[in-house]
Every structure is written in C-alpha cells, then in structure tokens.
Design an enzyme around this catalytic site. Structure first.
Site, PDB file in Angstrom:
ATOM      1  N   ASN A  86       6.293 -14.841  19.828  1.00  0.00           N
ATOM      2  CA  ASN A  86       7.618 -14.233  19.913  1.00  0.00           C
ATOM      3  C   ASN A  86       7.714 -13.236  18.768  1.00  0.00           C
ATOM      4  O   ASN A  86       7.902 -13.623  17.620  1.00  0.00           O
ATOM      5  CB  ASN A  86       8.692 -15.331  19.788  1.00  0.00           C
ATOM      6  CG  ASN A  86      10.098 -14.763  19.711  1.00  0.00           C
ATOM      7  OD1 ASN A  86      10.303 -13.573  19.949  1.00  0.00           O
ATOM      8  ND2 ASN A  86      11.066 -15.605  19.372  1.00  0.00           N
ATOM      9  N   LYS A 126       9.922 -11.050  18.218  1.00  0.00           N
ATOM     10  CA  LYS A 126      11.300 -10.733  17.800  1.00  0.00           C
ATOM     11  C   LYS A 126      11.445  -9.202  17.649  1.00  0.00           C
ATOM     12  O   LYS A 126      10.829  -8.469  18.399  1.00  0.00           O
ATOM     13  CB  LYS A 126      11.660 -11.501  16.517  1.00  0.00           C
ATOM     14  CG  LYS A 126      11.350 -12.994  16.662  1.00  0.00           C
ATOM     15  CD  LYS A 126      11.912 -13.843  15.571  1.00  0.00           C
ATOM     16  CE  LYS A 126      11.525 -15.307  15.831  1.00  0.00           C
ATOM     17  NZ  LYS A 126      12.091 -16.216  14.843  1.00  0.00           N
ATOM     18  N   HIS A 151      16.893 -18.696  23.027  1.00  0.00           N
ATOM     19  CA  HIS A 151      16.387 -18.796  21.649  1.00  0.00           C
ATOM     20  C   HIS A 151      17.567 -18.981  20.689  1.00  0.00           C
ATOM     21  O   HIS A 151      18.637 -18.413  20.899  1.00  0.00           O
ATOM     22  CB  HIS A 151      15.598 -17.535  21.291  1.00  0.00           C
ATOM     23  CG  HIS A 151      14.866 -17.670  20.000  1.00  0.00           C
ATOM     24  ND1 HIS A 151      15.484 -17.488  18.785  1.00  0.00           N
ATOM     25  CD2 HIS A 151      13.585 -18.014  19.734  1.00  0.00           C
ATOM     26  CE1 HIS A 151      14.596 -17.701  17.826  1.00  0.00           C
ATOM     27  NE2 HIS A 151      13.439 -18.020  18.373  1.00  0.00           N
ATOM     28  N   GLU A 160      18.232 -17.748  17.920  1.00  0.00           N
ATOM     29  CA  GLU A 160      18.809 -16.497  17.387  1.00  0.00           C
ATOM     30  C   GLU A 160      19.761 -15.868  18.404  1.00  0.00           C
ATOM     31  O   GLU A 160      20.777 -15.289  18.032  1.00  0.00           O
ATOM     32  CB  GLU A 160      17.690 -15.531  16.978  1.00  0.00           C
ATOM     33  CG  GLU A 160      17.044 -15.976  15.669  1.00  0.00           C
ATOM     34  CD  GLU A 160      15.580 -15.607  15.525  1.00  0.00           C
ATOM     35  OE1 GLU A 160      15.093 -14.715  16.243  1.00  0.00           O
ATOM     36  OE2 GLU A 160      14.905 -16.242  14.675  1.00  0.00           O
ATOM     37  N   GLU A 196      12.594 -26.105  19.262  1.00  0.00           N
ATOM     38  CA  GLU A 196      12.578 -25.339  18.019  1.00  0.00           C
ATOM     39  C   GLU A 196      13.731 -25.774  17.126  1.00  0.00           C
ATOM     40  O   GLU A 196      14.864 -25.293  17.290  1.00  0.00           O
ATOM     41  CB  GLU A 196      12.720 -23.843  18.313  1.00  0.00           C
ATOM     42  CG  GLU A 196      11.589 -23.271  19.139  1.00  0.00           C
ATOM     43  CD  GLU A 196      11.424 -21.778  18.867  1.00  0.00           C
ATOM     44  OE1 GLU A 196      10.331 -21.391  18.494  1.00  0.00           O
ATOM     45  OE2 GLU A 196      12.402 -21.025  19.015  1.00  0.00           O
ATOM     46  N   GLY A 252      11.451 -19.648  10.841  1.00  0.00           N
ATOM     47  CA  GLY A 252      11.366 -18.593   9.825  1.00  0.00           C
ATOM     48  C   GLY A 252      11.575 -19.098   8.411  1.00  0.00           C
ATOM     49  O   GLY A 252      11.754 -18.309   7.485  1.00  0.00           O
ATOM     50  N   SER A 254       7.991 -22.237  12.210  1.00  0.00           N
ATOM     51  CA  SER A 254       7.010 -22.162  11.123  1.00  0.00           C
ATOM     52  C   SER A 254       5.641 -22.717  11.494  1.00  0.00           C
ATOM     53  O   SER A 254       4.981 -23.365  10.675  1.00  0.00           O
ATOM     54  CB  SER A 254       7.558 -22.841   9.862  1.00  0.00           C
ATOM     55  OG  SER A 254       8.743 -22.185   9.430  1.00  0.00           O
TER      56      SER A 254
END
Ligand code: PGA
Length: 256
Positions: free
Chosen positions: A9, A11, A96, A98, A168, A174, A214
């Site tokens: 991904n 991003k 996701h 985000e 996730e 991140g 991560s």
C-alpha cells in the site's frame, strides 16, 4: 492451504518515475516464481504505468487504494470501479483506517463500496482494526467483530471468494510498533471465527487474513508463520523495492 498474499500500500507516495525505478529493482529482486500472490497498490496516477511495466508478468497484480461506489457521475475527485477495471486493476483496498479516520468513512460506506467492487469483479482487501484506546480498554475483539459484521452485511457465501481481510491495528500503522505475533494471531483467529458465522465454516477456512502495521523484513517471517496470518499489507516498507521483496520472500515456506 491458503496461498499467502503480500500487498503493498503505497499510500500518497511514488510518482510515475519513482514507480519505474521501483520496478526496475523489484522485478529482479523478487525472482521468477515467488510463491506468494503479490499485489501493489500505487496511487491512482501511477496505475497505468505500473500496469504497463507488469503487463508481461504474472508476478504482480494491480491494486487500488480506494474507489467510489457509483459507476460514474458528479463526484468530483472520485474514481469508479469501471475506471479501475479498464486499467486491469484486480484488487481494491477498502476501509483503510486512514480513510476511516481522516476522511470519515463509515462501515456503511465501506459496505456500499464492497458491494460495488464485487459487482465489477474487483477483489477486495477489507481493512479492520482497533485503536490504541480500544485495545487498552480490552475491546479489540468487539471492535473487530462490529467492523466485520457491518462492512460485510448482506453478502452470500460465494461473495467471500473475492474478499481478503487485513487486520491492521491502528496503533501499529506507520509507528514502527508492530503487533506481536501472538497479539496478531489472537486477533486473526477471532476474525476467522466471525467469518465462520458470516460465510460458513468451509468458506471461512479459505479466506485469507493479512496482518498490517509496521511489517518489516525483520519481523515478517515470524508474523507470517502464525497459523491464521495469511499475508501482509505493507505500507512504509513497501516503498523500498529491496525491503518489499524481502517481505515477499519471508512468505515462502521455510526449507528445513
Ligand atoms: P505501515 O502501513 O506498514 O507503514 O505500518 C500499513 C498500512 O497502513 O497498510
């Protein structure tokens, strides 16, 4: 046996020229016959380029990071399922964290998007995961169940053939702080038990559940060796072709 699925991904990273440079290295590093299914989800602007670069290999499938649920219309800034199909996109990442946290996406919207994706014969990577606060309060499994039930409401058993789940934990994305293999395995087993109720026992055993948050070359093998971890969704470490190919290799069965 579930075939492992390792997805990148990217991003909001990687220009068209950076995509070209990535592929030059990655295509050599990853070897001719990776045993895992590999998906790369670049930004929309690099889909065409990555599609061209990978058109003569079966090694990598194209993924998108998001899409709208309508086919066309007055939705400024959005991309439709058929636009993705035209570029030979096979997978779309939906829900996701985000998208949920920064762009207000709800389980209901994610459900609409999954419906549209399946109708357009796109496969879905559905992301679910708890926040740090939810984990600290011991609510992670409840949160996962709620997200799964709401996002996957209304689908029949056969629909699940085209769905991959990505667990996730938000606190691991991140941050450099991955879930331990034990924490991840516990969450994955719980996701699979919810999937049994939604899709039936037999189908639930076939559904692949990726871990994301991560994932790096040095923790990938241990995570991927857990019984219910069937792949990885990789953000930061997928931007470097060497580290992403190392993660792909960590999914190969160990030679003893
Ligand atoms: P990360 O991102 O690997 O950079 O933690 C994972 C993701 O958001 O899918």
């Amino acid at each position: 046996m579930r075939k492992k699925i390792i997805a990148a991904n990217w991003k909001m990273n990687m220009t068209v020229s950076e995509t070209e440079s990535f592929w030059e290295v990655f295509s050599l590093e990853v070897g001719e016959t990776p045993s895992a299914e590999i998906v790369i989800a670049p930004p929309f602007t690099a889909l065409q380029k990555l599609g061209d670069l990978t058109s003569n290999t079966q090694k990598v499938k194209l993924g998108a990071q998001n899409m709208h649920f309508e086919t066309s219309g007055a939705f400024t800034g959005e991309i439709s399922p058929s636009m993705l199909r035209e570029l030979f996109v096979r997978y779309v990442i939906l829900g996701h964290s985000e998208r949920r946290q920064l762009f207000g996406e709800t389980d209901k919207l994610v459900n609409q998007k999954i419906t549209a994706a399946l109708k357009s014969e796109l496969r879905v990577i559905l992301c679910v995961g708890e926040t740090l606060q939810e984990r600290d309060e011991g609510k992670e499994l409840v949160v996962l169940e709620k997200q799964l039930r709401a996002s996957l409401a209304g689908f029949s058993e056969i629909d699940f053939e085209d769905i991959v789940i990505a667990y996730e934990p938000v606190w691991a994305i991140g941050t450099g702080r991955n879930a331990t293999p034990e924490q991840a395995q516990e969450a994955h087993a719980s996701v699979r038990s919810v999937l049994k109720e939604l899709a039936g026992d037999e189908m639930a055993e076939k559904i692949r559940i990726q871990y994301g948050g991560s994932v790096k070359p040095d923790n990938a093998r241990e995570l991927l060796s857990q019984p219910d971890i069937d792949g990885a969704l990789v953000g930061g470490a997928s931007l470097d072709p060497r580290s992403f190919s190392q993660i792909v290799r960590a999914a190969e069965p160990e030679v003893s």
